[in-house]
Design an enzyme around this catalytic site. Structure first.
Site, short mmCIF file in Angstrom:
data_model
loop_
_atom_site.label_atom_id
_atom_site.label_comp_id
_atom_site.label_asym_id
_atom_site.label_seq_id
_atom_site.Cartn_x
_atom_site.Cartn_y
_atom_site.Cartn_z
N ASP A 161 0.88 -1.18 0.00
CA ASP A 161 0.00 0.00 0.00
C ASP A 161 0.91 1.22 0.00
OD1 ASP A 161 -1.66 2.16 0.62
OD2 ASP A 161 -3.04 0.89 1.77
N TYR A 212 -6.33 17.46 -16.00
CA TYR A 212 -6.82 18.45 -15.02
C TYR A 212 -5.80 18.69 -13.91
CZ TYR A 212 -8.83 14.31 -12.56
OH TYR A 212 -9.03 13.10 -11.92
N PRO A 225 -9.48 10.26 -21.53
CA PRO A 225 -10.26 9.09 -21.15
C PRO A 225 -9.81 7.80 -21.83
CG PRO A 225 -11.53 10.49 -22.62
CD PRO A 225 -10.26 11.22 -22.33
C1 HXC Z 1 -17.89 9.90 -1.62
C2 HXC Z 1 -16.38 8.32 -0.94
C3 HXC Z 1 -16.53 7.62 -2.16
C4 HXC Z 1 -17.44 8.14 -3.11
C5 HXC Z 1 -15.12 6.53 -0.93
N1 HXC Z 1 -15.51 7.61 -0.22
N2 HXC Z 1 -15.73 6.53 -2.12
N3 HXC Z 1 -17.04 9.45 -0.67
N4 HXC Z 1 -18.09 9.28 -2.81
N5 HXC Z 1 -17.63 7.54 -4.29
C6 HXC Z 1 -15.09 7.95 1.13
C7 HXC Z 1 -15.54 6.91 2.13
O1 HXC Z 1 -16.89 7.10 2.52
C8 HXC Z 1 -14.57 7.17 3.28
O2 HXC Z 1 -14.93 8.30 4.02
C9 HXC Z 1 -13.28 7.53 2.55
O3 HXC Z 1 -13.68 7.96 1.23
C10 HXC Z 1 -12.34 6.35 2.40
O4 HXC Z 1 -13.07 5.30 1.79
P1 HXC Z 1 -12.57 3.80 1.81
O5 HXC Z 1 -13.51 2.99 0.98
O6 HXC Z 1 -12.30 3.36 3.21
O7 HXC Z 1 -11.15 3.97 1.08
P2 HXC Z 1 -10.17 2.92 0.52
O8 HXC Z 1 -10.61 1.52 0.79
O9 HXC Z 1 -8.83 3.33 0.98
O10 HXC Z 1 -10.31 3.10 -1.09
C11 HXC Z 1 -9.73 4.21 -1.75
C12 HXC Z 1 -10.70 4.73 -2.82
C13 HXC Z 1 -11.18 3.59 -3.75
C14 HXC Z 1 -9.94 5.82 -3.60
C15 HXC Z 1 -11.92 5.36 -2.14
O11 HXC Z 1 -12.04 4.11 -4.76
C16 HXC Z 1 -10.03 2.85 -4.38
O12 HXC Z 1 -9.50 1.92 -3.81
N6 HXC Z 1 -9.61 3.24 -5.62
C17 HXC Z 1 -8.46 2.62 -6.32
C18 HXC Z 1 -8.65 2.50 -7.80
C19 HXC Z 1 -9.16 3.75 -8.50
O13 HXC Z 1 -9.75 4.65 -7.89
N7 HXC Z 1 -8.97 3.78 -9.81
C20 HXC Z 1 -9.42 4.88 -10.65
C21 HXC Z 1 -8.28 5.74 -11.04
S1 HXC Z 1 -8.83 6.66 -12.39
P3 HXC Z 1 -15.73 8.19 5.44
O14 HXC Z 1 -15.80 9.60 5.90
O15 HXC Z 1 -17.07 7.60 5.09
O16 HXC Z 1 -14.91 7.30 6.32
C22 HXC Z 1 -8.15 8.17 -12.43
C23 HXC Z 1 -8.51 8.88 -13.72
C24 HXC Z 1 -8.30 10.34 -13.72
O17 HXC Z 1 -7.47 8.60 -11.56
C25 HXC Z 1 -8.76 11.07 -14.97
C26 HXC Z 1 -9.89 10.55 -15.79
C27 HXC Z 1 -10.13 11.23 -17.11
P1 NAP Z 2 -7.01 1.32 -12.14
O1 NAP Z 2 -7.01 0.08 -12.97
O2 NAP Z 2 -8.03 1.44 -11.07
O3 NAP Z 2 -5.55 1.51 -11.56
C1 NAP Z 2 -5.27 1.97 -10.28
C2 NAP Z 2 -4.26 1.02 -9.67
O4 NAP Z 2 -3.76 1.60 -8.47
C3 NAP Z 2 -4.84 -0.34 -9.30
O5 NAP Z 2 -4.03 -1.37 -9.82
C4 NAP Z 2 -4.79 -0.38 -7.78
O6 NAP Z 2 -4.51 -1.70 -7.31
C5 NAP Z 2 -3.63 0.58 -7.50
N1 NAP Z 2 -3.74 1.21 -6.18
C6 NAP Z 2 -4.79 1.90 -5.69
N2 NAP Z 2 -4.54 2.28 -4.43
C7 NAP Z 2 -3.30 1.82 -4.12
C8 NAP Z 2 -2.49 1.89 -2.98
N3 NAP Z 2 -2.90 2.52 -1.86
N4 NAP Z 2 -1.26 1.29 -3.00
C9 NAP Z 2 -0.84 0.66 -4.11
N5 NAP Z 2 -1.56 0.56 -5.24
C10 NAP Z 2 -2.78 1.14 -5.24
O7 NAP Z 2 -7.20 2.61 -13.07
P2 NAP Z 2 -6.46 3.08 -14.41
O8 NAP Z 2 -7.49 3.75 -15.23
O9 NAP Z 2 -5.65 2.01 -14.98
O10 NAP Z 2 -5.50 4.23 -13.83
C11 NAP Z 2 -4.09 4.15 -13.94
C12 NAP Z 2 -3.49 5.54 -13.89
O11 NAP Z 2 -3.93 6.31 -15.00
C13 NAP Z 2 -3.86 6.35 -12.65
O12 NAP Z 2 -2.76 7.11 -12.23
C14 NAP Z 2 -4.94 7.25 -13.16
O13 NAP Z 2 -5.08 8.42 -12.39
C15 NAP Z 2 -4.43 7.54 -14.54
N6 NAP Z 2 -5.43 8.03 -15.48
C16 NAP Z 2 -6.37 7.17 -15.97
C17 NAP Z 2 -7.28 7.66 -16.89
C18 NAP Z 2 -8.32 6.78 -17.50
O14 NAP Z 2 -9.16 7.28 -18.24
N7 NAP Z 2 -8.31 5.49 -17.25
C19 NAP Z 2 -7.24 9.00 -17.27
C20 NAP Z 2 -6.28 9.83 -16.74
C21 NAP Z 2 -5.36 9.34 -15.84
P3 NAP Z 2 -5.02 -2.22 -5.88
O15 NAP Z 2 -6.47 -1.94 -5.79
O16 NAP Z 2 -4.65 -3.68 -5.92
O17 NAP Z 2 -4.21 -1.49 -4.85
#
Ligand code: HXC
Ligand code: NAP
Length: 283
Positions: A67, A149, A192
């Site tokens: 993590d 962004y 995207p």
């Molecule tokens: C509001 C939310 C929420 C949501 C979580 N929270 N999801 N609040 N809306 N959708 C709040 C929870 O209620 C909690 O607050 C706090 O955030 C922590 O939530 P947890 O579930 O305990 O967090 P955790 O298990 O650590 O998970 C982290 C996470 C989750 C970021 C919330 O989504 C995750 O694991 N994401 C990893 C993969 C990911 O996000 N991939 C996408 C990347 S795409 P409270 O107050 O209730 O305790 C990207 C693209 C960018 O970055 C550009 C696109 C064009």
């Molecule tokens: P994704 O598949 O959800 O990738 C996110 C990865 O981060 C997962 O493999 C997740 O694995 C890992 N991760 C999350 N929390 C972590 C933690 N605390 N420690 C270690 N690993 C963690 O999404 P994606 O679309 O491929 O995104 C990849 C990258 O591209 C990100 O930086 C995102 O911001 C960027 N991006 C994506 C888009 C898009 O359109 N897809 C656009 C702009 C930028 P675990 O859950 O196993 O930890």
């Protein structure tokens, strides 16, 4: 265009390398001769991805659970990768967390969840590995995955926007400060690209998905292989003089949103005769 030995024997560590764009980058790096380690939280996801990628590659992929929000886990993860491969040449800070929400609905814990992964996680990996590179007199490359962004900002993904802006500042700052150690910093800003992780959190309904696509002048989303190719070039020796730069790969999306008159695209062709008449007369 790419020689099959472009990344031969480079040791590449990709955070979040078990899914989405991270995995696509790993597959491409492997096909170009790199040796790859992947790190994220979910051991089972990492192991499945590593097994599948290893089956199609000359070198087994090393999965390490970590993590990135915890510096001590980052340090242990780097120990494991360096013991296994002997060194690390390239760090790809790709792990991220994100979701859409009106900011006033967020708790401080929600902010921390995203900032912790994206900004602090990137800092912890970069700082710990950078110190090791500097102490060993070893050069290295850091590729940070941001988004457009990072410089425009965006509502409804404010923790992510703030975190990615920080990562971009880190990229540009260390590009200068650590160049003297042979450490190069670059970034990619994707538009995207459909991945399960991003789409489930940012465009969970078909209409939100359509809105994302409609913003892109090229009329389509990105293909993961396009991003993987760009990443391969940027971490290769052919990009050795690119330092501190962020490359956008978004089909022109952010510029479309930025250009004052770009929405005139919606003006029907027949209306342009009348508009030309009016503007020629200066009315
Ligand atoms: C509001 C939310 C929420 C949501 C979580 N929270 N999801 N609040 N809306 N959708 C709040 C929870 O209620 C909690 O607050 C706090 O955030 C922590 O939530 P947890 O579930 O305990 O967090 P955790 O298990 O650590 O998970 C982290 C996470 C989750 C970021 C919330 O989504 C995750 O694991 N994401 C990893 C993969 C990911 O996000 N991939 C996408 C990347 S795409 P409270 O107050 O209730 O305790 C990207 C693209 C960018 O970055 C550009 C696109 C064009
Ligand atoms: P994704 O598949 O959800 O990738 C996110 C990865 O981060 C997962 O493999 C997740 O694995 C890992 N991760 C999350 N929390 C972590 C933690 N605390 N420690 C270690 N690993 C963690 O999404 P994606 O679309 O491929 O995104 C990849 C990258 O591209 C990100 O930086 C995102 O911001 C960027 N991006 C994506 C888009 C898009 O359109 N897809 C656009 C702009 C930028 P675990 O859950 O196993 O930890």
């Amino acid at each position: 265009m790419f020689q099959p030995n472009l990344l031969k024997d480079k040791i590449v560590l990709v955070t979040g390398g078990g899914t989405g764009l991270g995995r696509a980058m790993c597959e491409r790096f492997l096909s170009l001769g790199a040796k790859v380690a992947i790190a994220s939280r979910r051991q089972e996801v990492l192991e499945a991805a590593a097994n599948e990628m290893s089956a199609a590659s000359a070198y087994p992929v090393l999965p390490v659970a970590c993590d990135v929000r915890h510096p001590e886990q980052v340090s242990t993860m780097l120990d494991t990768v360096m013991q296994h491969f002997g060194r690390i040449d390239v760090l790809v800070n790709n792990a991220a967390g994100n979701f859409i929400s009106p900011t006033e609905r967020l708790s401080h814990r929600a902010f921390d969840a995203v900032l912790g992964i994206v900004l602090h996680g990137t800092v912890y990996c970069t700082l710990e590995l950078g110190k090791r590179w500097i102490a060993a007199g070893q050069p290295g490359t850091v590729l940070n995955i941001v988004t457009t962004y990072a410089w425009t900002g965006s509502g409804y993904v404010v923790p992510s926007a703030a975190a990615k802006a920080g990562v971009l500042a880190l990229t540009r700052s260390l590009a200068v400060e650590w160049a003297k150690y042979g450490i190069r910093h670059v970034a990619i800003a994707p538009g995207p690209f459909p991945t399960e992780g991003a789409w489930s959190r940012l465009a969970p309904t078909p209409d939100l998905h359509e809105k994302l696509v409609a913003r892109v002048p090229m009329g389509r989303v990105g293909d993961k292989s396009e991003l993987a190719n760009l990443a391969s070039y940027l971490i290769s020796d052919y990009a050795a003089y690119i330092n501190g730069e962020v490359i956008t790969i978004d089909g022109g999306e952010w510029l479309k949103g930025a250009g004052e008159f770009n929405e005139l695209e919606a003006v029907p062709t027949e209306a342009w005769d009348r508009l030309a008449e009016m503007t020629k007369k200066g009315k």
